[in-house]
Structures are given as C-alpha cells and as structure tokens.
Write a protein that holds these residues in place. Structure first.
Motif, PDB file in Angstrom:
ATOM      1  N   SER A 195       2.574  -0.210  11.354  1.00  0.00           N
ATOM      2  CA  SER A 195       2.499  -1.169  12.457  1.00  0.00           C
ATOM      3  C   SER A 195       1.190  -1.006  13.223  1.00  0.00           C
ATOM      4  O   SER A 195       0.540  -2.000  13.582  1.00  0.00           O
ATOM      5  CB  SER A 195       3.685  -0.965  13.400  1.00  0.00           C
ATOM      6  OG  SER A 195       3.635  -1.886  14.472  1.00  0.00           O
ATOM      7  N   LYS A 196       0.781   0.239  13.458  1.00  0.00           N
ATOM      8  CA  LYS A 196      -0.479   0.490  14.154  1.00  0.00           C
ATOM      9  C   LYS A 196      -1.649  -0.048  13.344  1.00  0.00           C
ATOM     10  O   LYS A 196      -2.581  -0.645  13.895  1.00  0.00           O
ATOM     11  CB  LYS A 196      -0.649   1.982  14.396  1.00  0.00           C
ATOM     12  CG  LYS A 196      -1.915   2.325  15.169  1.00  0.00           C
ATOM     13  CD  LYS A 196      -2.006   3.820  15.448  1.00  0.00           C
ATOM     14  CE  LYS A 196      -3.270   4.139  16.232  1.00  0.00           C
ATOM     15  NZ  LYS A 196      -3.379   5.601  16.520  1.00  0.00           N
ATOM     16  N   ALA A 197      -1.596   0.162  12.014  1.00  0.00           N
ATOM     17  CA  ALA A 197      -2.674  -0.329  11.163  1.00  0.00           C
ATOM     18  C   ALA A 197      -2.761  -1.849  11.205  1.00  0.00           C
ATOM     19  O   ALA A 197      -3.860  -2.423  11.277  1.00  0.00           O
ATOM     20  CB  ALA A 197      -2.455   0.147   9.726  1.00  0.00           C
ATOM     21  N   VAL A 198      -1.626  -2.514  11.171  1.00  0.00           N
ATOM     22  CA  VAL A 198      -1.597  -3.982  11.157  1.00  0.00           C
ATOM     23  C   VAL A 198      -2.081  -4.548  12.489  1.00  0.00           C
ATOM     24  O   VAL A 198      -2.867  -5.498  12.529  1.00  0.00           O
ATOM     25  CB  VAL A 198      -0.184  -4.485  10.826  1.00  0.00           C
ATOM     26  CG1 VAL A 198      -0.080  -5.996  11.058  1.00  0.00           C
ATOM     27  CG2 VAL A 198       0.179  -4.146   9.385  1.00  0.00           C
ATOM     28  N   HIS A 199      -1.624  -3.956  13.589  1.00  0.00           N
ATOM     29  CA  HIS A 199      -1.909  -4.538  14.897  1.00  0.00           C
ATOM     30  C   HIS A 199      -3.235  -4.072  15.495  1.00  0.00           C
ATOM     31  O   HIS A 199      -3.878  -4.803  16.253  1.00  0.00           O
ATOM     32  CB  HIS A 199      -0.772  -4.217  15.870  1.00  0.00           C
ATOM     33  CG  HIS A 199       0.518  -4.906  15.532  1.00  0.00           C
ATOM     34  ND1 HIS A 199       1.670  -4.226  15.216  1.00  0.00           N
ATOM     35  CD2 HIS A 199       0.827  -6.222  15.428  1.00  0.00           C
ATOM     36  CE1 HIS A 199       2.637  -5.090  14.952  1.00  0.00           C
ATOM     37  NE2 HIS A 199       2.152  -6.309  15.084  1.00  0.00           N
ATOM     38  N   ASP A 200      -3.643  -2.842  15.183  1.00  0.00           N
ATOM     39  CA  ASP A 200      -4.829  -2.287  15.837  1.00  0.00           C
ATOM     40  C   ASP A 200      -6.029  -2.142  14.905  1.00  0.00           C
ATOM     41  O   ASP A 200      -7.155  -1.946  15.375  1.00  0.00           O
ATOM     42  CB  ASP A 200      -4.513  -0.906  16.434  1.00  0.00           C
ATOM     43  CG  ASP A 200      -3.407  -0.963  17.481  1.00  0.00           C
ATOM     44  OD1 ASP A 200      -3.210  -2.048  18.061  1.00  0.00           O
ATOM     45  OD2 ASP A 200      -2.748   0.074  17.704  1.00  0.00           O
ATOM     46  N   GLY A 201      -5.799  -2.203  13.607  1.00  0.00           N
ATOM     47  CA  GLY A 201      -6.892  -2.023  12.668  1.00  0.00           C
ATOM     48  C   GLY A 201      -7.855  -3.199  12.686  1.00  0.00           C
ATOM     49  O   GLY A 201      -7.455  -4.354  12.925  1.00  0.00           O
ATOM     50  N   THR A 202      -9.133  -2.914  12.457  1.00  0.00           N
ATOM     51  CA  THR A 202     -10.159  -3.960  12.434  1.00  0.00           C
ATOM     52  C   THR A 202     -10.248  -4.560  11.039  1.00  0.00           C
ATOM     53  O   THR A 202     -10.392  -3.834  10.052  1.00  0.00           O
ATOM     54  CB  THR A 202     -11.533  -3.381  12.813  1.00  0.00           C
ATOM     55  OG1 THR A 202     -11.448  -2.810  14.119  1.00  0.00           O
ATOM     56  CG2 THR A 202     -12.601  -4.460  12.793  1.00  0.00           C
ATOM     57  N   HIS A 203     -10.145  -5.860  10.950  1.00  0.00           N
ATOM     58  CA  HIS A 203     -10.269  -6.537   9.662  1.00  0.00           C
ATOM     59  C   HIS A 203     -11.742  -6.604   9.256  1.00  0.00           C
ATOM     60  O   HIS A 203     -12.602  -6.970  10.059  1.00  0.00           O
ATOM     61  CB  HIS A 203      -9.701  -7.949   9.731  1.00  0.00           C
ATOM     62  CG  HIS A 203      -9.983  -8.753   8.502  1.00  0.00           C
ATOM     63  ND1 HIS A 203      -9.300  -8.579   7.317  1.00  0.00           N
ATOM     64  CD2 HIS A 203     -10.917  -9.724   8.261  1.00  0.00           C
ATOM     65  CE1 HIS A 203      -9.790  -9.398   6.400  1.00  0.00           C
ATOM     66  NE2 HIS A 203     -10.763 -10.109   6.955  1.00  0.00           N
ATOM     67  N   VAL A 204     -12.020  -6.214   8.039  1.00  0.00           N
ATOM     68  CA  VAL A 204     -13.374  -6.347   7.498  1.00  0.00           C
ATOM     69  C   VAL A 204     -13.285  -7.061   6.157  1.00  0.00           C
ATOM     70  O   VAL A 204     -12.261  -7.012   5.478  1.00  0.00           O
ATOM     71  CB  VAL A 204     -14.069  -4.973   7.327  1.00  0.00           C
ATOM     72  CG1 VAL A 204     -14.264  -4.296   8.665  1.00  0.00           C
ATOM     73  CG2 VAL A 204     -13.272  -4.068   6.385  1.00  0.00           C
ATOM     74  N   ASP A 205     -14.370  -7.736   5.784  1.00  0.00           N
ATOM     75  CA  ASP A 205     -14.354  -8.440   4.515  1.00  0.00           C
ATOM     76  C   ASP A 205     -14.531  -7.451   3.368  1.00  0.00           C
ATOM     77  O   ASP A 205     -14.822  -6.263   3.567  1.00  0.00           O
ATOM     78  CB  ASP A 205     -15.422  -9.523   4.475  1.00  0.00           C
ATOM     79  CG  ASP A 205     -16.830  -8.991   4.701  1.00  0.00           C
ATOM     80  OD1 ASP A 205     -17.127  -7.860   4.262  1.00  0.00           O
ATOM     81  OD2 ASP A 205     -17.645  -9.704   5.313  1.00  0.00           O
ATOM     82  N   ALA A 206     -14.351  -7.940   2.146  1.00  0.00           N
ATOM     83  CA  ALA A 206     -14.367  -7.079   0.965  1.00  0.00           C
ATOM     84  C   ALA A 206     -15.711  -6.391   0.778  1.00  0.00           C
ATOM     85  O   ALA A 206     -15.772  -5.211   0.406  1.00  0.00           O
ATOM     86  CB  ALA A 206     -14.007  -7.895  -0.273  1.00  0.00           C
ATOM     87  N   GLU A 207     -16.790  -7.104   1.039  1.00  0.00           N
ATOM     88  CA  GLU A 207     -18.121  -6.518   0.839  1.00  0.00           C
ATOM     89  C   GLU A 207     -18.377  -5.379   1.817  1.00  0.00           C
ATOM     90  O   GLU A 207     -18.916  -4.321   1.436  1.00  0.00           O
ATOM     91  CB  GLU A 207     -19.201  -7.593   0.989  1.00  0.00           C
ATOM     92  CG  GLU A 207     -20.601  -7.077   0.687  1.00  0.00           C
ATOM     93  CD  GLU A 207     -21.631  -8.184   0.628  1.00  0.00           C
ATOM     94  OE1 GLU A 207     -22.810  -7.873   0.360  1.00  0.00           O
ATOM     95  OE2 GLU A 207     -21.263  -9.361   0.843  1.00  0.00           O
ATOM     96  N   THR A 208     -17.983  -5.572   3.084  1.00  0.00           N
ATOM     97  CA  THR A 208     -18.165  -4.525   4.084  1.00  0.00           C
ATOM     98  C   THR A 208     -17.323  -3.298   3.743  1.00  0.00           C
ATOM     99  O   THR A 208     -17.781  -2.154   3.841  1.00  0.00           O
ATOM    100  CB  THR A 208     -17.795  -5.044   5.477  1.00  0.00           C
ATOM    101  OG1 THR A 208     -18.633  -6.155   5.802  1.00  0.00           O
ATOM    102  CG2 THR A 208     -17.951  -3.963   6.531  1.00  0.00           C
TER     103      THR A 208
END
Length: 230
Positions: A195-208
């Motif tokens: 839940s912490k990963a889903v709500h607090d994690g920063t989304h980055v694209d595949a290349e990054t």
C-alpha cells in the motif's frame, strides 16, 4: 559446422541468399513475434518454395541464430571506448533500443552465447574495454552481472509491449481497469508495504527505471573492479 561456416548454394532459379532470408524473417518477427516465423512463411514472403530455403538454412534454430546476429549489428558500437563503464552502459542501452525495435529479441537474450560474427564482435568490444582492469574471471563476472540486469529488465519491458499488442490495452489502461480491485485489496490492511509503495512511490517511465537500475549495478561493479587484490 555452424550456419556461418557452411557455403551457400548458387542463387538459382529465384535469386536468393541468406541475407534476404534473414531480412524476411526479421520483418515477419517484427510484425507478429517469433510465432509468425517459420521456414514456410519466410519462403512465401520471398515467393520461393520452402525446400529452397533448406539449401541455405537447415533448421529453424539456425534461422533464429542468424536473426539474432543480424540485430547484433545494431548493438555493435560504432567505435570502441577505453572506458569500461561507458562500454557496459552503452551495451545495455543499445541492447534495450534494439529490443524495442525488435520485441521478439527479448525472448532470445540470455541463453547460449551469440556465435555469429556480429555477436562475437560485440563480445570482443565489451571485453576489450575491461582488459587489464582485473583478472579475467573478475572481468567475466562483471560483464555477466551487467548482462543479467539488462536482460531481465528488457524482458520485463518487452512483456508489457507484447501484452499491449495482444490485448490492445496500454499498461496505463490495464492498471486503471484493475484499479478498483487493487484498491479493495489494499483497504483490507493486509498489505501495508505494498500500500505504501502504491500510494507514496514515485512513478517513473521505463527508460528512467532502466537507466537508474543500470547505474546502481555499474556502481557495484566499479566497487569490485577497484577493490585491491587480497
């Protein structure tokens, strides 16, 4: 005797050679994946009888080997560098870009060594950049470690691309469609770390994500290469 050692038959009556056969096979794979490739389909693409191809290629495995080596020509660096980190980083990024152009390549990475002329040239360019930095076993483990990272990352990304091709849903569309289910499961409180990963994690694209992970792996390799001998 490998396919590269065996001479080609005369190109009669229909002009034919291994280069044309491989180009047709790569085009078929780019369009429909490896399942779209067979000697019969390649022959049809070339307006030749299937038996004609057996004079040039004995098995489908030989055809796949030739296809992989053809793509390795795209991975081969234009010029060699004396910087090992740049060499390994370039190998990773060039392999990823080739796999994005030819998604089927991901299924053929990470197996037995590529023995075609282009595959051998890529290996030579990579190993020569690390020559003299450590004993050969340490150098080989360094290359294997980086290769294991980018092979796994490329396969994961290729799986997403194949799923998008097969279902017509982008990764974002797929996530949104399953959002309600994930939300209900996280609300149970049984998965606090997730839940912490889903709500607090920063989304980055595949290349990054790929570039960041690669830098971390290269940092670890650097620590090993610069470690004084015991």
């Amino acid at each position: 005797m490998t396919v590269w050692d065996r001479p080609e038959p005369p190109p009669r009556p229909v002009p034919l050679d291994r280069a044309r056969i491989v180009a047709a096979a790569v085009a078929l794979a780019d369009e429909g994946g490896l399942e779209a490739v067979s000697l019969r389909k390649v022959a049809a693409r070339l307006n030749a009888g299937p038996m004609r191809l057996y004079g040039y290629i004995s098995t489908k495995q030989e055809l796949l080997d030739l296809m992989v080596d053809e793509v390795y020509a795209e991975i081969l660096p234009e010029e060699r560098t004396g910087d090992w980190r740049e060499a390994l980083g370039s190998l990773a990024h060039r392999t990823r870009r080739a796999a994005l152009r030819h998604v089927w390549l991901a299924d053929l990475l990470g197996g037995r060594p590529a023995l075609g002329p282009n595959g051998l040239a890529v290996s030579e360019a990579t190993l020569s950049a690390l020559d003299g930095l450590a004993d050969i076993d340490t150098v080989l483990r360094a290359v294997e470690t980086v290769s294991a990272y980018f092979t796994g990352a490329i396969r994961r990304e290729a799986a997403d691309l194949r799923a998008e091709r097969d279902t017509g849903l982008s990764k974002g569309d797929w996530q949104r469609a399953r959002g309600p289910h994930v939300t209900r499961m996280l609300a149970t409180g049984r998965f606090p770390a997730l839940s912490k990963a889903v709500h607090d994690g920063t989304h980055v694209d595949a290349e990054t994500s790929f570039a960041t992970g690669l830098e971390w792996v290269l940092d670890a390799v650097a620590a090993r290469l610069t470690r004084p001998p015991a």
